[in-house]
Design a protein around this motif. Structure first.
Motif, PDB file in Angstrom:
ATOM      1  N   VAL A 131     -44.035   3.058 -12.380  1.00 33.51           N
ATOM      2  CA  VAL A 131     -43.339   3.502 -13.813  1.00 33.51           C
ATOM      3  C   VAL A 131     -41.799   4.190 -13.407  1.00 33.51           C
ATOM      4  O   VAL A 131     -41.843   5.063 -12.711  1.00 33.51           O
ATOM      5  CB  VAL A 131     -44.135   4.168 -14.467  1.00 33.51           C
ATOM      6  N   GLU A 132     -40.791   3.740 -14.034  1.00 33.89           N
ATOM      7  CA  GLU A 132     -39.519   4.386 -13.917  1.00 33.89           C
ATOM      8  C   GLU A 132     -38.978   4.923 -15.615  1.00 33.89           C
ATOM      9  O   GLU A 132     -39.552   4.021 -16.320  1.00 33.89           O
ATOM     10  CB  GLU A 132     -38.336   3.351 -13.843  1.00 33.89           C
ATOM     11  N   ALA A 133     -38.724   5.928 -15.539  1.00 31.42           N
ATOM     12  CA  ALA A 133     -38.363   6.669 -17.043  1.00 31.42           C
ATOM     13  C   ALA A 133     -37.017   6.703 -16.801  1.00 31.42           C
ATOM     14  O   ALA A 133     -36.414   6.846 -15.940  1.00 31.42           O
ATOM     15  CB  ALA A 133     -39.414   7.808 -17.210  1.00 31.42           C
ATOM     16  N   GLU A 134     -36.250   7.203 -18.169  1.00 30.00           N
ATOM     17  CA  GLU A 134     -34.950   7.284 -18.289  1.00 30.00           C
ATOM     18  C   GLU A 134     -34.697   8.670 -19.129  1.00 30.00           C
ATOM     19  O   GLU A 134     -35.310   8.965 -20.285  1.00 30.00           O
ATOM     20  CB  GLU A 134     -34.315   6.188 -18.952  1.00 30.00           C
ATOM     21  N   LEU A 135     -34.066   9.365 -18.761  1.00 31.17           N
ATOM     22  CA  LEU A 135     -33.582  10.701 -19.352  1.00 31.17           C
ATOM     23  C   LEU A 135     -32.048  11.098 -19.318  1.00 31.17           C
ATOM     24  O   LEU A 135     -31.192  10.711 -18.371  1.00 31.17           O
ATOM     25  CB  LEU A 135     -34.190  11.934 -18.569  1.00 31.17           C
ATOM     26  N   GLY A 136     -31.699  11.265 -20.482  1.00 33.55           N
ATOM     27  CA  GLY A 136     -30.337  11.079 -20.867  1.00 33.55           C
ATOM     28  C   GLY A 136     -29.849   9.619 -21.319  1.00 33.55           C
ATOM     29  O   GLY A 136     -30.905   8.720 -21.405  1.00 33.55           O
ATOM     30  N   LYS A 137     -28.645   9.464 -21.818  1.00 33.70           N
ATOM     31  CA  LYS A 137     -28.378   7.936 -22.414  1.00 33.70           C
ATOM     32  C   LYS A 137     -27.457   7.242 -21.841  1.00 33.70           C
ATOM     33  O   LYS A 137     -26.245   7.582 -21.765  1.00 33.70           O
ATOM     34  CB  LYS A 137     -28.050   8.136 -23.697  1.00 33.70           C
ATOM     35  N   ILE A 138     -27.751   5.996 -21.098  1.00 34.28           N
ATOM     36  CA  ILE A 138     -26.857   5.293 -20.602  1.00 34.28           C
ATOM     37  C   ILE A 138     -26.319   4.265 -21.561  1.00 34.28           C
ATOM     38  O   ILE A 138     -27.137   3.324 -21.834  1.00 34.28           O
ATOM     39  CB  ILE A 138     -27.580   4.645 -19.116  1.00 34.28           C
ATOM     40  N   GLY A 139     -25.069   4.428 -21.654  1.00 28.74           N
ATOM     41  CA  GLY A 139     -24.607   3.557 -22.835  1.00 28.74           C
ATOM     42  C   GLY A 139     -23.983   2.427 -22.423  1.00 28.74           C
ATOM     43  O   GLY A 139     -24.312   1.962 -21.248  1.00 28.74           O
ATOM     44  N   GLY A 140     -23.142   1.485 -23.033  1.00 28.84           N
ATOM     45  CA  GLY A 140     -22.734   0.488 -22.598  1.00 28.84           C
ATOM     46  C   GLY A 140     -21.097   0.949 -22.755  1.00 28.84           C
ATOM     47  O   GLY A 140     -20.659   1.720 -23.148  1.00 28.84           O
ATOM     48  N   THR A 141     -20.266   0.257 -21.761  1.00 27.64           N
ATOM     49  CA  THR A 141     -19.044   0.303 -21.528  1.00 27.64           C
ATOM     50  C   THR A 141     -18.258  -0.036 -22.997  1.00 27.64           C
ATOM     51  O   THR A 141     -17.027   0.481 -23.014  1.00 27.64           O
ATOM     52  CB  THR A 141     -18.213  -0.324 -20.410  1.00 27.64           C
ATOM     53  N   GLU A 142     -18.836  -0.855 -23.560  1.00 20.97           N
ATOM     54  CA  GLU A 142     -18.064  -1.279 -24.929  1.00 20.97           C
ATOM     55  C   GLU A 142     -18.395  -0.284 -26.026  1.00 20.97           C
ATOM     56  O   GLU A 142     -17.873  -0.345 -27.179  1.00 20.97           O
ATOM     57  CB  GLU A 142     -18.764  -2.668 -25.515  1.00 20.97           C
ATOM     58  N   ASP A 143     -19.353   0.656 -25.924  1.00 14.54           N
ATOM     59  CA  ASP A 143     -19.602   1.869 -26.673  1.00 14.54           C
ATOM     60  C   ASP A 143     -18.411   2.516 -27.271  1.00 14.54           C
ATOM     61  O   ASP A 143     -18.559   3.297 -28.374  1.00 14.54           O
ATOM     62  CB  ASP A 143     -20.776   2.747 -26.290  1.00 14.54           C
ATOM     63  N   ASP A 144     -17.400   2.758 -26.657  1.00  7.65           N
ATOM     64  CA  ASP A 144     -16.300   3.634 -26.973  1.00  7.65           C
ATOM     65  C   ASP A 144     -16.581   4.988 -27.306  1.00  7.65           C
ATOM     66  O   ASP A 144     -16.405   5.536 -28.340  1.00  7.65           O
ATOM     67  CB  ASP A 144     -15.519   3.015 -28.277  1.00  7.65           C
ATOM     68  N   ILE A 145     -16.999   5.684 -26.205  1.00  9.79           N
ATOM     69  CA  ILE A 145     -17.693   7.017 -26.288  1.00  9.79           C
ATOM     70  C   ILE A 145     -16.443   8.096 -25.943  1.00  9.79           C
ATOM     71  O   ILE A 145     -15.865   7.851 -24.952  1.00  9.79           O
ATOM     72  CB  ILE A 145     -18.820   7.251 -25.551  1.00  9.79           C
ATOM     73  N   VAL A 146     -16.255   9.090 -26.838  1.00 12.97           N
ATOM     74  CA  VAL A 146     -15.431   9.940 -26.426  1.00 12.97           C
ATOM     75  C   VAL A 146     -15.810  11.082 -25.480  1.00 12.97           C
ATOM     76  O   VAL A 146     -17.048  10.962 -25.333  1.00 12.97           O
ATOM     77  CB  VAL A 146     -14.580  10.932 -27.669  1.00 12.97           C
ATOM     78  N   VAL A 147     -14.962  11.736 -24.644  1.00 15.72           N
ATOM     79  CA  VAL A 147     -15.540  12.462 -23.678  1.00 15.72           C
ATOM     80  C   VAL A 147     -16.656  13.555 -24.021  1.00 15.72           C
ATOM     81  O   VAL A 147     -17.533  13.846 -23.409  1.00 15.72           O
ATOM     82  CB  VAL A 147     -14.215  13.332 -22.849  1.00 15.72           C
TER      83      VAL A 147
END
Ligand SMILES: O=C(CO)COP(=O)(O)O
Ligand SMILES: O=C[C@H](O)COP(=O)(O)O
Ligand SMILES: [Zn+2]
Ligand SMILES: [Zn+2]
Length: 284
Positions: A131-147
């Motif tokens: 089982v692999e889990a995820e912590l933190g959010k890996i978004g998409g490059t299209e998400d236009d996230i500010v720094v």
């Protein structure tokens, strides 16, 4: 060879300091390309399917294609569910024959993510499914996230420590600046954060959104403890470029084999290149 678990592959990778590539599949040619590349490089390999891939190809098709592929090669192959988002989906995949699953509870609170991950571990662990889990959010490059938002999505090393202590998870996907899909600029990875996470967890780390990350940055991440590297977009790009080339050179082409054959060859090449960057060549 029958399917092996991801944990089995990552244990050796952890000991010897390389990473195993986890390549996304959607159809027969992609599955064939991934195993052909792994066999040519004498490398262990992870073939993974997203929920979108399962919806497209069908769960039974994915399992049967990958089992058939694994049986035709001598290198170890794992079949992994990529970004499983519900307990029910994960159980369905385990029942159908997946040797490994990801439960992505990253959209929930830390406590809820721990509880969901533990619920999956309770079923998977006794039967040898990793089982692999995820912590933190890996978004998409299209998400236009500010720094400022970007930092808030990154994995907190202390949370990672608590997560591992309270679940006993054996591989963890983290957010350190990568994103899914093609990058607009050069991704800046937070290596200090990766170092801190590894020091506090001491388990194999998974890097998502790895297409388009510089080879040297991937090598550095591996030197700091990344043991599974996810690649999808680069395979899609190789596939579509080869297919487009066929139609450019022969707009009248109607034989799917004349399109999908060159596409498969192009995918073999990109997967081989990645395997060599990850250092898993010759490790089967
Ligand atoms: O992380 C991935 C699959 O989980 C793949 O990401 P890329 O499409 O950016 O390679
Ligand atoms: O994690 C994302 C993978 O690239 C899978 O993408 P997908 O959901 O479009 O199949
Ligand atoms: Zn996620
Ligand atoms: Zn991913």
């Amino acid at each position: 060879m029958s399917l092996v678990s991801v944990d089995y592959l990552l244990e050796k990778a952890e000991k010897e300091g390389y990473a195993v590539g986890a390549f996304n599949c959607n159809n027969m040619e992609i599955v064939q390309a991934i195993v052909a590349a792994a066999e040519a490089e004498k490398s262990p390999v992870i073939i993974q399917a997203s929920q979108g891939a399962i919806k497209y190809a069908g769960l039974e098709y994915i399992v049967n294609l990958v089992e058939t592929a694994a049986n035709t090669v001598s290198v170890p192959v794992a079949l992994h569910l990529d970004h499983g988002t519900s307990f029910e989906q994960v159980i369905k995949c385990i029942r159908q024959g997946f040797s490994s699953v990801m439960i992505d509870g990253s959209q929930y609170s830390l406590e809820e993510n721990i509880a969901l991950t533990n619920k999956v571990l309770e079923i998977a662990r006794p039967i040898g499914v990793s089982v692999e889990a995820e912590l933190g959010k890996i978004g998409g490059t299209e998400d236009d996230i500010v720094v400022s938002e970007r930092d808030a999505m990154f994995t907190d090393p202390k949370d990672a420590q608590r997560f591992v202590e309270e679940t006993g998870i054996t591989s963890l996907a983290i957010a350190i600046g990568t994103a899914h899909g093609p990058y607009k600029g050069k991704p800046e990875l937070d290596f200090e954060r990766l170092k801190a996470i590894k020091a506090l967890t001491n388990i194999p780390i998974v890097l998502h959104g790895s297409s388009g990350v510089d080879d040297d940055d991937i090598r550095k991440a591996i030197s700091l403890g990344v043991r599974k590297v996810n690649i999808d977009t680069n395979i899609r790009q190789a596939f579509t470029k080869a297919a487009k080339d066929v139609f450019t050179n022969n707009p009248e082409e109607i034989d799917p084999r004349k399109v999908l054959g060159p596409a498969r060859d192009a995918m073999i090449e990109i997967v081989r290149e990645k395997i060599r960057v990850f250092g898993s060549n010759g490790k089967a």
